[in-house]
Design a protein around this motif. Structure first.
Motif, mmCIF file in Angstrom:
data_model
loop_
_atom_site.group_PDB
_atom_site.id
_atom_site.type_symbol
_atom_site.label_atom_id
_atom_site.label_comp_id
_atom_site.label_asym_id
_atom_site.label_seq_id
_atom_site.Cartn_x
_atom_site.Cartn_y
_atom_site.Cartn_z
ATOM 1 N N LYS A 402 0.745 -1.300 -0.104
ATOM 2 C CA LYS A 402 0.111 0.102 0.085
ATOM 3 C C LYS A 402 1.003 1.146 0.035
ATOM 4 N N LEU A 403 0.707 2.008 -1.214
ATOM 5 C CA LEU A 403 1.394 3.213 -0.967
ATOM 6 C C LEU A 403 0.411 4.533 -0.674
ATOM 7 N N LEU A 404 0.890 5.696 0.226
ATOM 8 C CA LEU A 404 0.135 6.431 0.452
ATOM 9 C C LEU A 404 0.687 7.909 -0.108
ATOM 10 N N PHE A 405 -0.197 8.557 -1.115
ATOM 11 C CA PHE A 405 0.412 9.609 -1.916
ATOM 12 C C PHE A 405 -0.411 10.945 -1.269
ATOM 13 N N ARG A 406 0.328 12.099 -1.108
ATOM 14 C CA ARG A 406 -0.424 13.322 -0.640
ATOM 15 C C ARG A 406 -1.145 13.832 -1.933
ATOM 16 N N ARG A 407 -2.230 14.057 -1.569
ATOM 17 C CA ARG A 407 -3.291 14.299 -2.766
ATOM 18 C C ARG A 407 -2.998 15.617 -3.624
ATOM 19 N N GLU A 408 -2.612 16.612 -2.842
ATOM 20 C CA GLU A 408 -2.228 17.686 -3.813
ATOM 21 C C GLU A 408 -1.140 17.854 -4.824
ATOM 22 N N ASP A 409 -0.133 16.873 -4.639
ATOM 23 C CA ASP A 409 0.798 16.911 -5.535
ATOM 24 C C ASP A 409 1.427 15.350 -5.936
ATOM 25 N N MET A 410 0.855 14.453 -5.365
ATOM 26 C CA MET A 410 0.883 12.869 -5.476
ATOM 27 C C MET A 410 2.213 12.545 -4.962
ATOM 28 N N LYS A 411 2.826 13.256 -4.063
ATOM 29 C CA LYS A 411 4.131 13.072 -3.562
ATOM 30 C C LYS A 411 3.995 11.610 -2.698
ATOM 31 N N LEU A 412 4.908 10.696 -2.645
ATOM 32 C CA LEU A 412 4.706 9.535 -1.769
ATOM 33 C C LEU A 412 5.145 9.867 -0.516
ATOM 34 N N VAL A 413 4.142 9.452 0.570
ATOM 35 C CA VAL A 413 4.406 9.871 1.784
ATOM 36 C C VAL A 413 4.431 8.913 2.916
ATOM 37 N N GLY A 414 4.044 7.737 2.541
ATOM 38 C CA GLY A 414 4.064 6.267 3.120
ATOM 39 C C GLY A 414 4.119 5.252 2.318
ATOM 40 N N VAL A 415 4.589 4.183 2.877
ATOM 41 C CA VAL A 415 4.917 2.806 2.186
ATOM 42 C C VAL A 415 4.515 1.654 3.154
ATOM 43 N N HIS A 416 3.851 0.613 2.976
ATOM 44 C CA HIS A 416 3.435 -0.254 3.759
ATOM 45 C C HIS A 416 3.188 -1.453 3.247
ATOM 46 N N VAL A 417 3.986 -2.803 3.510
ATOM 47 C CA VAL A 417 4.115 -3.983 3.268
ATOM 48 C C VAL A 417 3.708 -5.067 3.989
ATOM 49 N N ILE A 418 2.769 -5.869 3.598
ATOM 50 C CA ILE A 418 2.917 -7.387 4.520
ATOM 51 C C ILE A 418 2.934 -8.466 3.391
ATOM 52 N N GLY A 419 3.791 -9.297 3.585
ATOM 53 C CA GLY A 419 4.107 -10.610 2.831
ATOM 54 C C GLY A 419 5.512 -10.821 2.720
ATOM 55 N N GLU A 420 5.869 -11.663 1.996
ATOM 56 C CA GLU A 420 7.221 -12.415 1.970
ATOM 57 C C GLU A 420 8.083 -11.359 1.311
ATOM 58 N N GLN A 421 9.123 -11.171 1.897
ATOM 59 C CA GLN A 421 10.131 -10.315 1.510
ATOM 60 C C GLN A 421 9.912 -8.677 2.103
ATOM 61 N N ALA A 422 8.723 -8.453 2.688
ATOM 62 C CA ALA A 422 8.331 -7.165 2.909
ATOM 63 C C ALA A 422 9.280 -6.286 3.531
ATOM 64 N N ALA A 423 10.385 -6.564 4.263
ATOM 65 C CA ALA A 423 11.373 -5.801 4.899
ATOM 66 C C ALA A 423 12.405 -5.476 3.811
ATOM 67 N N GLU A 424 12.521 -6.188 2.841
ATOM 68 C CA GLU A 424 13.322 -5.789 1.666
ATOM 69 C C GLU A 424 12.558 -5.068 0.500
ATOM 70 N N LEU A 425 11.223 -5.342 0.310
ATOM 71 C CA LEU A 425 10.444 -4.422 -0.475
ATOM 72 C C LEU A 425 10.146 -3.134 -0.223
ATOM 73 N N VAL A 426 10.106 -2.716 1.085
ATOM 74 C CA VAL A 426 9.954 -1.380 1.639
ATOM 75 C C VAL A 426 10.708 -0.452 1.239
ATOM 76 N N HIS A 427 12.065 -0.916 1.017
ATOM 77 C CA HIS A 427 13.241 0.120 0.770
ATOM 78 C C HIS A 427 13.113 0.798 -0.657
ATOM 79 N N VAL A 428 12.583 0.468 -1.626
ATOM 80 C CA VAL A 428 11.954 1.177 -2.851
ATOM 81 C C VAL A 428 11.072 2.338 -2.453
ATOM 82 N N GLY A 429 10.276 2.098 -1.834
ATOM 83 C CA GLY A 429 9.204 3.324 -1.466
ATOM 84 C C GLY A 429 10.088 4.299 -0.382
ATOM 85 N N LEU A 430 11.024 3.587 0.368
ATOM 86 C CA LEU A 430 11.740 4.501 1.468
ATOM 87 C C LEU A 430 12.683 5.457 0.595
ATOM 88 N N THR A 431 13.209 4.912 -0.366
ATOM 89 C CA THR A 431 14.411 5.727 -1.047
ATOM 90 C C THR A 431 13.394 6.694 -2.058
#
Length: 469
Positions: A402-431
């Motif tokens: 799940k990705l959360l974008f600020r509506r006014e400019d669609m900037k990414l402000v939050g990333v949430h993952v549950i499932g296999e390799q979640a702790a690896e996958l989150v880094h794409v959104g973090l970066t």
């Protein structure tokens, strides 16, 4: 004899201590590190991060947990999983991590002292080695990285609730001294440690009951993620008693437990995970004016300075999030600021959370709840593992991104993952958040196929569709 003088004295050799010391030494500072235990690495290497995650992987391997959904096959244990089976890999990994820390300190020419540390004054620390008189060393800057220890709950009259003298009652440190795999276990506390161990033992076939005094698991997590995790844990046989709390434990052939609700149960083992306390007792922080809270956690500002500016602190000793990754980064930033090194003019970065439950959960940035409280309009985009080719291949049908974008400019402000390799996958959104990227980054990026990372593109499309509607 005059005390040895250092640019930096580090108390504790866990993730914060090691990385803070290495940061200063890399820039030519003279550094000493004091470790009270006979082995290096702190709780992360010896009782916490590395052991618990290794035990999780061991449980998944021994139970063939990951393969249960694949090919319509059913997997079972070998005749009986022993403690030796369970702990053998953990011990090997633990020894390797201790050796790695030692080599890193040696490579950076960091002087290591074995013994307890206590302040003489704000720049002088006494080192007391076993069976030796104490001796002083002095530092321009002192980093407190003493870690934490498990909190053991008491009654209102100050009596212990849990009989920790009984070998069947454990906290997150002593669980590694387990003598046998129990048939049933009560896990007290639904935080990160309690959730991780509940999942690990359930994967081994232990009948696990989890009691938590709050309404939900892992309150800092996005609510949708937390609820998905609870549902998945329940599906593996974990029984939840929430909100509730233990008021009495009586030892017998089994451990008899009475809860605040009046419910009672009998179990073969108990794991108490009721939070942690800052490891500051005996260090003498109060003598030099360093302020702590009621659980001994050191109070710091955004630059990780204590109430005494040249004494800095990082890691578990300052409290949440109390993860190895965040501890390392806190220490690096604290040391950079203290010595005005490269990166010293910093803003606190976005710190990720990795929770090694089964399934994994990970997050960085804002949650839906935090955005709602701040009255920030947002758009949530979601992509399911079940609709992803790699998700189908590995048999994970319940995970999602799940990705959360600020509506006014669609900037990414939050990333949430549950499932296999979640702790690896989150880094794409973090970066992406670290570079202030918007939704178009994911739309315009070509991801390998089949990969779980491709979920980012489809979560972005989902968000764009919702924004358009």
């Amino acid at each position: 004899m005059a005390p040895e003088k250092y640019d930096l004295i580090v108390i504790g050799s866990g993730p914060a201590g090691e990385k803070g010391a290495a940061k200063a030494a890399y820039f030519g500072k003279r550094v000493a590190i004091i470790e009270k235990e006979a082995v290096l690495g702190g709780a992360a290497a010896n009782t916490g991060t590395i052991p618990s995650k290794t035990l999780r992987e061991t449980a998944l391997f021994l139970s063939s947990f990951r393969q249960r959904e694949l090919y319509g096959l059913r997997f079972t244990f070998k005749e009986k999983v022993t403690v030796r089976d369970f702990l053998a890999r953990e011990r090997l990994v633990r020894e390797h991590e201790r050796a790695r820390v030692h080599e890193n300190l040696k490579r950076h020419h960091i002087i290591t002292y074995t013994g307890t540390a206590s302040f003489i004054d704000a720049h002088t620390v006494a080192v007391k080695a076993p069976r030796c008189p104490p001796f002083p060393i002095q530092g321009d800057v002192i980093l407190l990285a003493t870690g934490s220890y498990p909190y053991r709950p008491l009654t209102k009259t100050g009596e212990p609730i849990f009989p920790f003298h009984d070998p069947r009652v454990h906290d997150s440190d002593t669980i590694l001294t387990l003598h046998e795999i129990p048939q049933s276990m009560l896990v007290v506390g639904g935080g990160v440690i309690g959730g991780e161990y509940a999942c690990t033992f359930a994967a081994l076939g232990v009948k696990v009951t989890l009691v938590e005094k709050r309404e939900r698991l892992l309150e800092f997590l996005d609510e949708e993620l937390a609820e998905a995790l609870r549902a998945h844990m329940a599906g593996t046989g974990i029984h939840f008693l929430m909100p509730d709390d233990v008021v009495q434990v009586t030892a017998g052939e089994q451990l008899q437990v009475r809860l605040r609700s009046g419910a009672a149960l009998a179990v073969d083992a108990i794991l108490v995970s009721s939070g942690r306390c800052g490891n500051t007792e005996g260090v003498g922080v109060e003598k030099v004016g360093v302020k702590t809270d009621e659980r001994g956690r050191v109070l710091v500002n955004e630059q990780y300075q204590t109430s005494v500016p040249h004494i800095i602190a990082a890691g578990d000793v300052i409290g949440n999030p109390a993860l190895a990754s965040t501890s390392m980064e806190q220490a690096r930033l604290a040391v950079a600021r203290a010595f005005n090194l490269d990166g010293g003019d910093f803003k606190v970065p976005i710190l990720p959370y990795g929770i090694y439950t089964i399934p994994e959960c990970s997050m960085a940035g804002e949650t839906e709840d935090s955005l709602q409280k701040k009255k920030v309009a947002y758009v949530a985009g979601k992509a399911l593992y079940a609709n992803n080719a790699r998700g189908q291949i590995i048999g994970d049908s319940s995970g999602f991104l799940k990705l959360l974008f600020r509506r006014e400019d669609m900037k990414l402000v939050g990333v949430h993952v549950i499932g296999e390799q979640a702790a690896e996958l989150v880094h794409v959104g973090l970066t992406a958040m670290m570079v202030n990227a918007d939704v178009q980054l994911f739309i315009q990026t070509c991801y390998n196929y089949p990969t779980l990372t491709e979920l980012y593109k489809y979560a972005a499309y989902d968000a764009l569709g919702k924004a358009a509607r």
